[in-house]
Design a protein around this motif. Structure first.
Motif, PDB file in Angstrom:
ATOM      1  N   ILE A   1       0.853  -1.104   0.029  1.00 39.12           N
ATOM      2  CA  ILE A   1      -0.067   0.060  -0.015  1.00 39.12           C
ATOM      3  C   ILE A   1       0.943   1.145   0.053  1.00 39.12           C
ATOM      4  CG2 ILE A   1      -1.571   1.352   1.419  1.00 39.12           C
ATOM      5  CD1 ILE A   1      -2.628  -1.374   2.394  1.00 39.12           C
ATOM      6  N   GLU A   2       1.771   1.059   0.972  1.00 38.23           N
ATOM      7  CA  GLU A   2       2.809   2.338   0.834  1.00 38.23           C
ATOM      8  C   GLU A   2       3.594   2.603  -0.251  1.00 38.23           C
ATOM      9  OE1 GLU A   2       5.117   1.322   4.053  1.00 38.23           O
ATOM     10  OE2 GLU A   2       3.760   1.989   5.567  1.00 38.23           O
ATOM     11  N   ARG A   3       3.624   1.662  -1.135  1.00 40.24           N
ATOM     12  CA  ARG A   3       4.322   1.999  -2.473  1.00 40.24           C
ATOM     13  C   ARG A   3       3.398   2.447  -3.306  1.00 40.24           C
ATOM     14  NH1 ARG A   3       7.025  -3.367  -4.344  1.00 40.24           N
ATOM     15  NH2 ARG A   3       6.266  -4.534  -2.286  1.00 40.24           N
ATOM     16  N   GLY A   4       2.143   2.851  -3.128  1.00 36.13           N
ATOM     17  CA  GLY A   4       1.215   3.401  -3.868  1.00 36.13           C
ATOM     18  C   GLY A   4       0.452   2.662  -4.831  1.00 36.13           C
ATOM     19  N   PHE A   5       0.299   1.437  -4.776  1.00 36.22           N
ATOM     20  CA  PHE A   5      -0.494   0.553  -5.493  1.00 36.22           C
ATOM     21  C   PHE A   5      -2.042   0.853  -5.183  1.00 36.22           C
ATOM     22  CE2 PHE A   5       3.542  -1.705  -5.676  1.00 36.22           C
ATOM     23  CZ  PHE A   5       3.910  -1.594  -7.208  1.00 36.22           C
ATOM     24  N   ASN A   6      -2.626   1.185  -6.148  1.00 34.71           N
ATOM     25  CA  ASN A   6      -4.077   1.344  -5.790  1.00 34.71           C
ATOM     26  C   ASN A   6      -4.943  -0.018  -6.179  1.00 34.71           C
ATOM     27  OD1 ASN A   6      -3.982   1.986  -8.732  1.00 34.71           O
ATOM     28  ND2 ASN A   6      -4.322   3.934  -7.976  1.00 34.71           N
ATOM     29  N   LEU A   7      -4.169  -0.969  -6.896  1.00 31.33           N
ATOM     30  CA  LEU A   7      -4.759  -2.326  -6.890  1.00 31.33           C
ATOM     31  C   LEU A   7      -3.569  -3.333  -6.546  1.00 31.33           C
ATOM     32  CD1 LEU A   7      -6.948  -4.461  -7.528  1.00 31.33           C
ATOM     33  CD2 LEU A   7      -6.259  -4.214  -9.990  1.00 31.33           C
ATOM     34  N   ILE A   8      -3.895  -4.147  -5.504  1.00 32.99           N
ATOM     35  CA  ILE A   8      -3.168  -5.121  -5.051  1.00 32.99           C
ATOM     36  C   ILE A   8      -3.793  -6.402  -5.521  1.00 32.99           C
ATOM     37  CG2 ILE A   8      -2.229  -6.312  -3.127  1.00 32.99           C
ATOM     38  CD1 ILE A   8      -2.144  -3.287  -1.678  1.00 32.99           C
ATOM     39  N   LEU A   9      -3.021  -7.283  -6.313  1.00 30.45           N
ATOM     40  CA  LEU A   9      -3.688  -8.617  -6.900  1.00 30.45           C
ATOM     41  C   LEU A   9      -2.655  -9.628  -6.458  1.00 30.45           C
ATOM     42  CD1 LEU A   9      -5.995  -9.443  -8.906  1.00 30.45           C
ATOM     43  CD2 LEU A   9      -4.453  -8.888 -10.663  1.00 30.45           C
ATOM     44  N   ASP A  10      -3.245 -10.107  -5.748  1.00 28.42           N
ATOM     45  CA  ASP A  10      -2.615 -11.542  -5.230  1.00 28.42           C
ATOM     46  C   ASP A  10      -3.001 -12.882  -6.235  1.00 28.42           C
ATOM     47  OD1 ASP A  10      -1.309  -9.885  -3.428  1.00 28.42           O
ATOM     48  OD2 ASP A  10      -1.969 -11.103  -1.742  1.00 28.42           O
ATOM     49  N   ILE A  11      -1.947 -13.765  -6.716  1.00 28.74           N
ATOM     50  CA  ILE A  11      -2.432 -14.977  -7.351  1.00 28.74           C
ATOM     51  C   ILE A  11      -1.866 -16.121  -6.428  1.00 28.74           C
ATOM     52  CG2 ILE A  11      -2.233 -16.225  -9.283  1.00 28.74           C
ATOM     53  CD1 ILE A  11      -2.006 -13.477 -11.028  1.00 28.74           C
ATOM     54  N   TRP A  12      -3.027 -16.933  -5.951  1.00 26.36           N
ATOM     55  CA  TRP A  12      -2.623 -17.762  -4.979  1.00 26.36           C
ATOM     56  C   TRP A  12      -3.296 -19.364  -5.543  1.00 26.36           C
ATOM     57  CZ3 TRP A  12      -5.112 -15.577   0.131  1.00 26.36           C
ATOM     58  CH2 TRP A  12      -4.231 -14.516   0.471  1.00 26.36           C
ATOM     59  N   GLY A  13      -2.460 -20.410  -5.184  1.00 28.91           N
ATOM     60  CA  GLY A  13      -3.143 -21.708  -5.411  1.00 28.91           C
ATOM     61  C   GLY A  13      -4.382 -21.748  -4.529  1.00 28.91           C
ATOM     62  N   ALA A  14      -5.137 -22.534  -5.177  1.00 24.66           N
ATOM     63  CA  ALA A  14      -6.718 -22.809  -4.593  1.00 24.66           C
ATOM     64  C   ALA A  14      -6.468 -23.157  -3.226  1.00 24.66           C
ATOM     65  CB  ALA A  14      -7.477 -23.656  -5.543  1.00 24.66           C
ATOM     66  N   ASP A  15      -5.501 -24.089  -2.724  1.00 18.38           N
ATOM     67  CA  ASP A  15      -5.428 -24.672  -1.439  1.00 18.38           C
ATOM     68  C   ASP A  15      -5.150 -23.472  -0.394  1.00 18.38           C
ATOM     69  OD1 ASP A  15      -2.993 -24.099  -2.718  1.00 18.38           O
ATOM     70  OD2 ASP A  15      -1.946 -25.572  -1.515  1.00 18.38           O
ATOM     71  N   HIS A  16      -5.011 -22.258  -0.810  1.00 18.51           N
ATOM     72  CA  HIS A  16      -4.936 -21.179  -0.115  1.00 18.51           C
ATOM     73  C   HIS A  16      -6.175 -19.960   0.234  1.00 18.51           C
ATOM     74  CE1 HIS A  16      -0.535 -21.943  -0.299  1.00 18.51           C
ATOM     75  NE2 HIS A  16      -0.442 -21.430   0.760  1.00 18.51           N
ATOM     76  N   HIS A  17      -7.141 -20.788  -0.332  1.00 13.89           N
ATOM     77  CA  HIS A  17      -8.550 -19.807  -0.488  1.00 13.89           C
ATOM     78  C   HIS A  17      -9.020 -19.645   1.180  1.00 13.89           C
ATOM     79  CE1 HIS A  17     -10.803 -23.691  -0.191  1.00 13.89           C
ATOM     80  NE2 HIS A  17     -11.547 -23.015   0.556  1.00 13.89           N
ATOM     81  N   GLY A  18      -8.619 -20.670   2.036  1.00 13.73           N
ATOM     82  CA  GLY A  18      -9.119 -20.339   3.413  1.00 13.73           C
ATOM     83  C   GLY A  18      -8.485 -19.137   3.949  1.00 13.73           C
ATOM     84  N   TYR A  19      -7.541 -18.656   3.239  1.00 16.00           N
ATOM     85  CA  TYR A  19      -6.531 -17.606   3.938  1.00 16.00           C
ATOM     86  C   TYR A  19      -7.178 -16.085   3.347  1.00 16.00           C
ATOM     87  CZ  TYR A  19      -2.026 -15.672   5.302  1.00 16.00           C
ATOM     88  OH  TYR A  19      -0.950 -15.010   5.767  1.00 16.00           O
TER      89      TYR A  19
END
Length: 554
Positions: A325-343
């Motif tokens: 956020i501090e680096r000024g991104f207005n969209l933070i997009l994380d791509i995760w394996g589906a096994d992390h969906h609980g996170y």
RNA sequence: GCGCCUGUAGCUCAGCCGGAUAGAGCAACGGACUUCUAAUCCGUAGGUCGCAGGUUCGAAUCCUGCCAGGCGCGCCA
């Protein structure tokens, strides 16, 4: 092109309103789509049906009100028809279509770019596999999707950065170091029991061997407190280099590699927790420190600092996202394996607590890959260290086919990856169908050249000679490319690109079999060469987004 | 037990902010190469959109409940 039509429909709606035919208390969403069958027209709108309810009128009746003004611009729309339950079908003026095509050609290499992402600075974080072993196939899918999505979003006008987060902290790193240390001792004849919970893979032995080769038995002192740190660092570096190599070969480059350790070293982890504590989102209980994530739709609160003061992975991840956020991104997009969906819910809670709510944070889950060989699922188990790596697959089937296969399905669909199919150089394999079209067009250009037909400049070509149904179909398909790019990017759906290419290329191959491009008729040849130029460049651009090569010869 | 993803043609999958006879590729079957690359093209056949209700003028699409498969539900990462 669709936008022009959309505005046209809107003005017709206004006119109908002014004439008292329609109420239109809310501005309707005018959808322009392509009819199922090209014979019905070039485009269609469903607006009459959409309005039926609020206007309390028969859709066809509403359509009638609109047709008069929709017929007022023969330079734009040649023919308007009401069909079915209330579709309004348009046939565009051929000259208008050619004009649109001309301006597409004028855009040259840039054709396909669009502005839907303009002003959005986005960080795409993907792969981020723990540096405890080589990348496996699942990581490969994440890599292909993340990398292509980044390319796609750049095309759509987003300002994109890519990043790999290195989890170089924690117990797993100690286990890694210990694994290498034990293998190292084994190499030097000091073998002992190798615990099951350590990393079993052969790559650990490789690292150990490399250390022996370089340093001999210098690190044998078992009680040396620095020894474990040494093995940890060396192993991590070694594995990370391997990962970088594998990704590089897979045509995946990151703008930045971000080390978790640096967050701890700089005090940013502490600072993030303190910040949240000040805001009342963090509290102490049972000797541990918790994030009040349940206040943000997570099912319960989560521990960030364990009893005993050790920080959780989650804790660092909080600081990491604050950093983003501090680096000024207005969209933070994380791509995760589906096994992390609980996170996901707890991470959403974090971003919301940090004041970077739903619009600014998005997780794209990529479902699992099942490898198929000989019609059978390939069984894999990390435990025994017996699994197929990304490097194995790339080695066996090549980068192009591997990337294509990873990208041709929707991310939230499980993927069956048929190794033998991917390797086949036959029509069963969809990769070559598209690449072949590109090569074929290149070949046509060579033929033209050899017949002395110089590649024409746009100004000296009469596009009016493109007057066959197939000419217009192909032009329309080409012209829809920017919209495909925009939509795929907005929806984060890379798989639309291969689907689109497949359709485009099918039309081209069909065109090829009906119309001869290089002929005695030089003006016509020139016009058709330009048509194919646009097709070729869209294929090349689409493949470039996918990270798949566009061969000139096959 | 709870949550997320998936279930559409023989196979692999699109379509899913409701809209025209449900699409593509492959496989099957029948045709087309003295032609700019046949890694291609043209045609035929193939579907209770998991099941059952509901909302609607209209449902693969929205809602509810079931069934099946996958993945999660740690003071692991």
């Amino acid at each position: 092109m669709k936008n022009t039509l959309k505005e046209f429909v809107c003005s017709a709606l206004n006119e109908a309103k002014n004439q008292g035919h329609l109420v239109l208390d809310t501005a309707p969403d005018v959808v322009i789509e392509e009819p199922k069958d090209e014979k019905m027209g070039d485009f269609a709108t469903t607006v009459a049906m959409t309005l039926a309810r609020s206007e309390k009128k028969n859709p066809r009746q509403i359509a009638e009100y609109l047709t008069a003004s929709l017929s007022s611009r023969p330079d734009l729309v040649e023919e308007v028809q009401i069909a079915g339950p209330g579709f309004i079908n348009f046939r565009l003026s051929r000259d208008f279509l050619r004009g649109e095509f001309r301006s597409a050609l004028e855009q040259g290499e840039h054709f396909g770019r669009c502005e839907v992402g303009r002003g959005t600075k986005v960080l795409v974080e993907f792969v981020s596999a723990n540096p405890t072993g080589p990348l496996h196939v699942g990581h490969g899918r994440g890599a292909a999707v993340g990398d292509s999505l980044a390319r796609l979003m750049q095309w759509a006008g987003y300002e994109v950065s890519t990043e790999y987060y290195i989890n170089d902290v924690g117990n797993q790193m100690n286990n890694l170091g210990r694994s290498t240390q034990l293998r190292y001792r084994e190499e030097l004849g000091h073998g002992g029991a190798f615990p099951e919970d350590l990393y079993q893979g052969d790559y650990i032995r490789d690292i150990a061997r490399a250390i022996v080769e370089k340093d001999g038995d210098r690190h044998l002192g078992a009680d040396d407190p620095d020894a474990l740190g040494f093995f940890r660092t060396v192993s991590c570096d070694h594995i990370l280099n391997g990962i970088k190599e594998d990704l590089g070969r897979f045509r995946v480059e990151f703008d930045q590699w971000f080390s978790e350790q640096t967050l701890h070293d700089s005090g940013k982890v502490e600072a993030a927790i303190q910040w949240l504590r000040d805001k009342g989102f963090v509290y102490d209980k049972d000797g541990a420190t918790w994030l009040k994530s349940s206040a943000f739709r997570d099912e319960k609160d989560r521990v960030v600092i364990k009893q005993g003061g050790e920080k959780t992975y989650f804790c660092a991840d909080i600081a990491y996202h604050q950093e983003k956020i501090e680096r000024g991104f207005n969209l933070i997009l994380d791509i995760w394996g589906a096994d992390h969906h609980g996170y996901v819910p707890r991470m959403e809670a974090v971003l919301e607590a940090l004041g970077h709510g739903s619009d600014g944070f998005q997780v794209l889950l990529v479902q699992f890959v099942t490898l198929i060989r000989g019609g059978e699922k390939v069984q894999m188990s990390t435990r025994s260290g017996k699994f197929i790596t990304l490097a194995d697959v790339v080695e066996e089937v090549g980068v192009d086919a591997t990337r294509f296969f990873f990208l041709m399905r929707s991310s939230d669909s499980h993927l069956d990856f048929d190794l033998e199919l991917a390797k086949k150089e036959t029509q069963e394999n969809p990769v070559y169908y598209i690449q072949y079209a590109h090569a074929r067009i290149c070949s046509i250009f060579k033929t033209a050249e050899s017949k002395g037909i110089a590649f024409p400049a746009l100004e000296e070509v009469d596009l009016g000679l493109l007057d066959q149904p197939e000419d217009f179909s192909l032009m329309k398909k080409v012209l829809s490319f920017p919209e495909v790019v925009g939509k795929s990017a907005e929806n984060r759906e890379v798989h639309r690109i291969p689907f689109y290419l497949q359709e485009l290329v099918a039309q081209f191959h069909s065109y090829y079999s009906v119309h001869r491009v290089v002929s005695e008729d030089v003006p016509l040849t020139r016009a058709r060469l330009l048509l194919l130029l646009s097709v070729r460049s869209v294929i090349a651009n689409g493949l470039q987004i996918m990270g798949v090569s566009a061969p000139e010869k096959m």
